[in-house]
Design an enzyme around this catalytic site. Structure first.
Site, mmCIF file in Angstrom:
data_model
loop_
_atom_site.group_PDB
_atom_site.id
_atom_site.type_symbol
_atom_site.label_atom_id
_atom_site.label_comp_id
_atom_site.label_asym_id
_atom_site.label_seq_id
_atom_site.Cartn_x
_atom_site.Cartn_y
_atom_site.Cartn_z
ATOM 1 N N GLU A 293 1.732 -8.160 -3.317
ATOM 2 C CA GLU A 293 0.754 -7.729 -2.307
ATOM 3 C C GLU A 293 0.815 -6.216 -2.284
ATOM 4 O O GLU A 293 1.890 -5.643 -2.078
ATOM 5 C CB GLU A 293 1.077 -8.334 -0.937
ATOM 6 C CG GLU A 293 1.031 -9.867 -0.920
ATOM 7 C CD GLU A 293 -0.290 -10.453 -1.396
ATOM 8 O OE1 GLU A 293 -1.339 -9.803 -1.250
ATOM 9 O OE2 GLU A 293 -0.264 -11.569 -1.964
ATOM 10 N N CYS A 327 -0.732 -1.675 5.422
ATOM 11 C CA CYS A 327 -1.612 -1.892 4.269
ATOM 12 C C CYS A 327 -3.004 -2.276 4.758
ATOM 13 O O CYS A 327 -3.989 -2.069 4.072
ATOM 14 C CB CYS A 327 -1.042 -2.971 3.377
ATOM 15 S SG CYS A 327 -0.501 -4.387 4.326
HETATM 16 P P1 NAD Z 1 6.163 1.797 -2.893
HETATM 17 O O1 NAD Z 1 5.329 1.192 -3.953
HETATM 18 O O2 NAD Z 1 6.465 3.245 -2.971
HETATM 19 O O3 NAD Z 1 7.583 1.064 -2.831
HETATM 20 C C1 NAD Z 1 7.664 -0.348 -2.700
HETATM 21 C C2 NAD Z 1 8.961 -0.809 -3.341
HETATM 22 O O4 NAD Z 1 8.859 -0.594 -4.747
HETATM 23 C C3 NAD Z 1 10.184 -0.034 -2.864
HETATM 24 O O5 NAD Z 1 11.279 -0.908 -2.757
HETATM 25 C C4 NAD Z 1 10.381 0.960 -3.972
HETATM 26 O O6 NAD Z 1 11.703 1.430 -4.087
HETATM 27 C C5 NAD Z 1 9.999 0.119 -5.169
HETATM 28 N N1 NAD Z 1 9.663 0.910 -6.356
HETATM 29 C C6 NAD Z 1 9.134 2.139 -6.430
HETATM 30 N N2 NAD Z 1 8.996 2.509 -7.716
HETATM 31 C C7 NAD Z 1 9.429 1.483 -8.460
HETATM 32 C C8 NAD Z 1 9.551 1.241 -9.846
HETATM 33 N N3 NAD Z 1 9.161 2.151 -10.725
HETATM 34 N N4 NAD Z 1 10.051 0.054 -10.259
HETATM 35 C C9 NAD Z 1 10.424 -0.878 -9.360
HETATM 36 N N5 NAD Z 1 10.348 -0.714 -8.027
HETATM 37 C C10 NAD Z 1 9.858 0.461 -7.587
HETATM 38 O O7 NAD Z 1 5.476 1.432 -1.505
HETATM 39 P P2 NAD Z 1 5.920 1.831 -0.036
HETATM 40 O O8 NAD Z 1 5.603 3.269 0.177
HETATM 41 O O9 NAD Z 1 7.281 1.351 0.281
HETATM 42 O O10 NAD Z 1 4.909 0.928 0.813
HETATM 43 C C11 NAD Z 1 3.572 1.281 0.983
HETATM 44 C C12 NAD Z 1 2.671 0.563 0.018
HETATM 45 O O11 NAD Z 1 2.847 -0.838 0.156
HETATM 46 C C13 NAD Z 1 1.202 0.822 0.312
HETATM 47 O O12 NAD Z 1 0.495 0.935 -0.896
HETATM 48 C C14 NAD Z 1 0.784 -0.419 1.079
HETATM 49 O O13 NAD Z 1 -0.605 -0.683 1.027
HETATM 50 C C15 NAD Z 1 1.589 -1.467 0.406
HETATM 51 N N6 NAD Z 1 1.787 -2.627 1.262
HETATM 52 C C16 NAD Z 1 1.022 -3.728 1.025
HETATM 53 C C17 NAD Z 1 1.148 -4.844 1.830
HETATM 54 C C18 NAD Z 1 0.308 -6.067 1.595
HETATM 55 O O14 NAD Z 1 0.611 -7.110 2.161
HETATM 56 N N7 NAD Z 1 -0.735 -5.980 0.772
HETATM 57 C C19 NAD Z 1 2.062 -4.830 2.882
HETATM 58 C C20 NAD Z 1 2.841 -3.693 3.091
HETATM 59 C C21 NAD Z 1 2.691 -2.590 2.270
#
Ligand code: NAD
Length: 542
Positions: A293, A327
């Site tokens: 998501e 999100c």
């Molecule tokens: P992010 O993508 O920066 O991080 C999410 C997770 O991914 C973290 O645990 C991070 O450490 C990890 N991550 C980052 N780079 C990575 C890599 N190269 N390989 C593996 N893992 C990696 O997102 P965020 O800032 O924590 O959250 C915000 C984002 O999440 C926004 O885009 C938001 O829209 C989305 N979000 C979506 C939903 C949904 O249900 N659609 C819900 C909540 C948040």
């Protein structure tokens, strides 16, 4: 299952506490917040039920007070990630074989622990780690996580009940086996409930998990770990690893027993993970399940028949609560010319009535800090760009200050260009962009809404004209997985509005529904024949 068709306790949504002045819950959460604020938490990883400290640490500070340390967490190297995988694979042998009602009881107990003795802890940790107001912490860390845990047990029972027909002399049955291997859960900073649900939903279905929380949520993630431990989640079933996401991910995705990714976060990261899994596909023992998501560029479109105060409230709540870091937050708005002034005047008044962004400890604050410096700098750069661009104008907010906390004023950008950069790009902050359309262009504007963004997560239409509502529902059917009529596009409740989006917003496996749980099982059909044939000749061979 052994000796009974058990009925699970009916799930219900956890009532939201008020935290009004003088209430006991307010007093206890503030007391806990202050204890955490003054403390120095040392957070280990949890691998095979043991605390693992590597001595390589990173400091944690609240986003609203970034020079104030509240503790540190320990970072994994390849060795710890490998031992987390081994622990998960070892634990799977007993956990997958455990009768389902035992797994259900563990997670129902976790729900009740959060509802009771851990409520102040999980809320205070979320206020501190993610700079949430008490209301935002309560609806997320306490209520939504409790709801996920309770409703998922009910959904699991529903899945297990779903059985095929059996013909005379035959008994057909389906076993919903956990996936063969282990699950990798990667969680975002913005919802403590998602952080708990991603590992827990897979584990509930009999899987074992390596969980990598966001660096910016580890303080509250640790409360979840404590709850799971007290609830009786056995050693090795849910293991946490912290630190370098690339190293952790490479180690996990290289493993032949990797069998599923449960991800929530940004679109680019998810796409890269999918690609990496695709590249490695030949080395896995089973085709991994991929659930993600991801981002959104969520819209509000108002019809000329909508009441301006209702549209304004949908914008104020939908765009600015939790500093727009949902999100589902409204970030692009389409207003008809005839009512735009009335709507925007009201939004400006709403914003003027907020305190300046500040700490969640001061409970009169509606707006607190954004999560980290990277987010702050990105938002500030888009605000500066809007100040300079000819086709954009800032009509409210526009200020920012990171001297103490990462504070961005709630900001409204008005643009004459429906494809202006902030109408299309996910900013993930308290910035909303408004485009005003001619009333006569209602239908063309619906097309514009559909075609403007690569995302399709949430969206809302406000109108009193029923034909307009019907038109919007039809025209916008592919651009939001959660579509709201006469409401803000945020605030999905587990058990009522299963959540998820399509297009670049994710695989739409609807967190908080049986659909999501079905991704964590691999059904085995068992056909049993009672009187087994003893001659190969069919009658027609006569
Ligand atoms: P992010 O993508 O920066 O991080 C999410 C997770 O991914 C973290 O645990 C991070 O450490 C990890 N991550 C980052 N780079 C990575 C890599 N190269 N390989 C593996 N893992 C990696 O997102 P965020 O800032 O924590 O959250 C915000 C984002 O999440 C926004 O885009 C938001 O829209 C989305 N979000 C979506 C939903 C949904 O249900 N659609 C819900 C909540 C948040």
């Amino acid at each position: 299952m052994g000796k009974g068709f058990f009925q699970v306790p009916p799930a219900y949504n956890e009532p939201v506490k008020s935290y009004a002045p003088g209430s006991p819950e307010r007093e206890s959460v503030l007391k806990q917040y202050r204890a955490y604020y003054q403390g120095n938490k040392d957070i280990p990883m949890t691998i095979n039920g043991k605390d693992v400290r590597t001595g390589k640490t990173r400091t944690m500070s609240p986003p609203h007070d970034h020079q104030h340390p509240v503790g540190q967490y320990h970072l994994a190297s390849v060795k710890e990630v490998e031992s987390a995988i081994s622990a998960a694979l070892e634990a799977r042998k007993s956990w997958a074989a455990l009768p389902w009602e035992q797994r259900a009881a563990v997670f129902l107990k976790a729900a009740d622990l959060i509802a009771g003795p851990y409520r102040a802890r999980i809320n205070a940790a979320t206020m501190l780690a993610q700079s949430k107001t008490i209301h935002q912490a309560e609806i997320d860390a306490a209520c939504e996580l409790i709801d996920f845990l309770r409703f998922n047990v009910e959904f699991m029972a529903g899945i297990y009940k779903d059985q095929p027909e059996s013909a005379e002399g035959i008994w057909n049955r389906i076993e919903y086996r956990p996936l063969e291997g282990f699950i990798y859960a990667i969680t975002p900073f913005n919802f403590t409930a998602i952080a708990g649900n991603l590992p827990a939903s897979a584990a509930l279905m009999g899987n074992t998990v390596v969980w990598k929380p966001s660096d910016h949520q580890i303080f509250s993630a640790q409360v979840i770990v404590e709850v799971f431990r007290e609830a009786g989640v056995p050693d090795g079933v849910i293991n946490t690893v912290f630190g370098d996401p690339v190293m952790i991910t490479n180690t996990i995705l290289d493993h032949p027993d990797f069998s599923g990714l449960h991800f929530t976060g940004s679109t680019d990261v998810f796409r890269a993970l999918w690609k990496q899994i695709g590249t490695n596909i030949g080395r896995y023992k089973t085709y991994p399940r991929i659930v993600g998501e991801t981002g959104g560029k969520d819209f509000i479109i108002a019809h000329p028949s909508a009441k301006p105060e209702q549209v304004a409230t949908a914008i104020t709540r939908g765009a600015f609560e939790l500093q727009g870091q949902k999100c589902s937050a409204a970030s692009r708005v389409y207003l008809p010319k005839s009512t735009a002034d009335a709507v925007l005047d009201r939004v400006k008044k709403d914003i003027a009535s907020f305190n300046k962004p500040g700490s969640p400890e001061d409970m009169s604050n509606f707006i607190t800090a954004v999560i980290h410096e990277g987010s702050f700098d990105k938002l500030a750069s888009y605000i500066d760009r809007a100040k300079a661009d000819k086709d954009a104008e800032i009509i409210a907010g526009g200020g920012y200050d990171k001297s103490k906390g990462y504070f961005i004023e709630p900001t409204v950008i008005l643009t004459t260009n429906p494809h202006y950069v902030t109408m299309e790009t996910e900013l993930f902050g308290p910035v909303v962009t408004v485009y005003i359309y001619e009333d006569s262009d209602w239908e063309a504007t619906l097309k514009l809404v559909d075609q403007t963004s690569e995302y399709a997560l949430t969206g809302a239409v406000l109108a009193t004209d029923r034909y307009a509502i019907s038109q919007a529902t039809e025209a916008l059917q592919d651009c939001a997985g959660n579509f709201y009529i006469n409401d803000k596009p945020t605030g999905a409740v587990v058990g009522q509005q299963p959540f998820g989006g399509a297009r670049a917003s994710g695989t739409n496996d609807k967190a908080g529904s049986a659909q999501n749980l079905l991704r964590w099982v691999s059904p085995r059909l068992i056909k049993e024949t009672f009187v087994t044939p003893e001659d190969y000749r069919y009658p027609f061979l006569g």
